[in-house]
Design a protein around this motif. Structure first.
Motif, PDB file in Angstrom:
ATOM      1  N   CYS A 111      54.044 -22.859 -36.190  1.00  0.00           N
ATOM      2  CA  CYS A 111      52.809 -22.234 -35.685  1.00  0.00           C
ATOM      3  C   CYS A 111      52.614 -20.824 -36.245  1.00  0.00           C
ATOM      4  N   PHE A 112      53.681 -20.230 -36.775  1.00  0.00           N
ATOM      5  CA  PHE A 112      53.590 -18.845 -37.262  1.00  0.00           C
ATOM      6  C   PHE A 112      53.266 -18.828 -38.753  1.00  0.00           C
ATOM      7  N   TYR A 113      52.112 -19.353 -39.100  1.00  0.00           N
ATOM      8  CA  TYR A 113      51.767 -19.513 -40.517  1.00  0.00           C
ATOM      9  C   TYR A 113      50.896 -18.386 -41.055  1.00  0.00           C
ATOM     10  N   ARG A 114      50.561 -17.428 -40.177  1.00  0.00           N
ATOM     11  CA  ARG A 114      49.749 -16.303 -40.636  1.00  0.00           C
ATOM     12  C   ARG A 114      50.569 -15.033 -40.692  1.00  0.00           C
ATOM     13  N   ASN A 144      45.922 -23.521 -27.864  1.00  0.00           N
ATOM     14  CA  ASN A 144      45.746 -22.775 -26.607  1.00  0.00           C
ATOM     15  C   ASN A 144      46.492 -23.465 -25.474  1.00  0.00           C
TER      16      ASN A 144
ATOM     17  N   ILE B  17      43.811 -10.833 -31.797  1.00  0.00           N
ATOM     18  CA  ILE B  17      44.902 -11.291 -30.927  1.00  0.00           C
ATOM     19  C   ILE B  17      44.389 -11.524 -29.514  1.00  0.00           C
ATOM     20  N   ARG B  18      44.851 -12.609 -28.927  1.00  0.00           N
ATOM     21  CA  ARG B  18      44.440 -12.941 -27.559  1.00  0.00           C
ATOM     22  C   ARG B  18      45.469 -12.355 -26.581  1.00  0.00           C
ATOM     23  N   PRO B  26      53.816 -11.770 -26.146  1.00  0.00           N
ATOM     24  CA  PRO B  26      55.243 -11.819 -26.468  1.00  0.00           C
ATOM     25  C   PRO B  26      55.445 -11.564 -27.969  1.00  0.00           C
ATOM     26  N   LEU B  85      51.652 -14.162 -36.906  1.00  0.00           N
ATOM     27  CA  LEU B  85      50.873 -14.502 -35.720  1.00  0.00           C
ATOM     28  C   LEU B  85      50.828 -16.017 -35.605  1.00  0.00           C
ATOM     29  N   ASP B  86      50.844 -16.523 -34.379  1.00  0.00           N
ATOM     30  CA  ASP B  86      50.869 -17.983 -34.244  1.00  0.00           C
ATOM     31  C   ASP B  86      49.453 -18.568 -34.184  1.00  0.00           C
ATOM     32  N   CYS B  87      49.397 -19.882 -34.138  1.00  0.00           N
ATOM     33  CA  CYS B  87      48.119 -20.596 -34.239  1.00  0.00           C
ATOM     34  C   CYS B  87      47.167 -20.271 -33.092  1.00  0.00           C
ATOM     35  N   ASP B  88      47.719 -19.912 -31.949  1.00  0.00           N
ATOM     36  CA  ASP B  88      46.881 -19.589 -30.793  1.00  0.00           C
ATOM     37  C   ASP B  88      46.573 -18.104 -30.681  1.00  0.00           C
ATOM     38  N   GLU B  89      47.047 -17.353 -31.642  1.00  0.00           N
ATOM     39  CA  GLU B  89      46.827 -15.898 -31.669  1.00  0.00           C
ATOM     40  C   GLU B  89      47.347 -15.202 -30.418  1.00  0.00           C
ATOM     41  N   ASP B  90      48.412 -15.737 -29.840  1.00  0.00           N
ATOM     42  CA  ASP B  90      48.925 -15.065 -28.646  1.00  0.00           C
ATOM     43  C   ASP B  90      50.440 -14.860 -28.640  1.00  0.00           C
ATOM     44  N   VAL B  91      51.070 -15.028 -29.807  1.00  0.00           N
ATOM     45  CA  VAL B  91      52.495 -14.713 -29.943  1.00  0.00           C
ATOM     46  C   VAL B  91      52.703 -14.071 -31.315  1.00  0.00           C
ATOM     47  N   ILE B  92      53.511 -13.003 -31.327  1.00  0.00           N
ATOM     48  CA  ILE B  92      53.831 -12.286 -32.565  1.00  0.00           C
ATOM     49  C   ILE B  92      55.275 -12.602 -32.960  1.00  0.00           C
ATOM     50  N   LEU B  93      55.486 -12.748 -34.258  1.00  0.00           N
ATOM     51  CA  LEU B  93      56.837 -12.900 -34.791  1.00  0.00           C
ATOM     52  C   LEU B  93      57.109 -11.758 -35.762  1.00  0.00           C
TER      53      LEU B  93
END
Lengths: 145, 145
Positions: A111-114, A144, B17-18, B26, B85-93
């Motif tokens: 999911c972290f493809y960006r 979501n 980011i959401r 997170p 950033l993940d697919c849902d725009e609500d988790v950072i790596l």
């Protein structure tokens, strides 16, 4: 530093977790072989109990308000080899084997493809399989979640 | 070529980011070299902006209600090589280099040092340095951050 939690009995392990106000904790899924971080989703006590019992990742879908057996529609199950807990007892880490090699509902491995590049989120990982092909009209969704 | 200063000043990527109801997301810190997951903490927009600008992890301490520059007391900074950033725009790596090789306030490499074994959370990773030695009486804390 002592770890007073080390001797807790086998029925109490779920109670050691500090669930948030909604009864949930974040759960990170990591590829057990490559170390790639595949996704993060949420778990309640029941989903974590089932994950441990069944050896496959079961999350809690916040958007759908129900248990979400990862891969139930896509076939992309996560076989769990290890369950870890962090120092604050409020985050779970799963080491998994990702069936089909695709964790993300966009058809990507992770999911972290960006990636943040020059002030923009840039997609840097390929779509391995089109979502329509994976899901058809059915929703499984970590969109979501 | 764009002026680097202009790029750094851009913040529209933060708006994608959401953030949750508390204005947080997170953030997972992963060792850029080994792939080990070191910790998960929380970020608000300001901490993420500073992380990108300074190239070092800055979190939001929920317990202390303020920015938390990782390593400010311990010296165990996290030098950030990649932000995802993940697919849902609500988790950072974050992919990081962990200074001192210790991310956890218990003196261990990773906060995820407990493993579920036979119905018990068992500490499986060694303490590399005693917390008293790291912090003295000072608090930096990702203890319940």
């Amino acid at each position: 530093m002592q770890d007073p939690k080390a001797r807790v009995g086998r029925t109490d392990w779920l109670e050691e977790i500090r669930w948030n106000a909604d009864g949930l904790v974040p759960a990170i899924a990591q590829d057990a072989t490559t170390g790639d971080i595949l996704m993060m989703a949420w778990m309640n006590a029941e989903s974590l109990r089932l994950t441990a019992r069944e050896g496959q990742a079961v999350y809690w879908s916040r958007s759908r308000g129900k248990l979400w057996r990862k891969g139930e529609t896509s076939g992309h199950q996560q076989v769990v080899s290890e369950i870890r807990l962090d120092c604050d007892e409020d985050v779970i880490l799963l080491k998994v084997e990702q069936k089909g090699g695709i964790a993300c509902h966009t058809g990507r491995r992770s999911c972290f493809y960006r990636k943040l590049e020059n002030g923009e989120w840039t997609s840097v990982d390929p779509v391995l399989r089109e979502p329509d092909e994976i899901y058809g009209n059915r929703q499984e969704g970590n969109s979501n979640e």
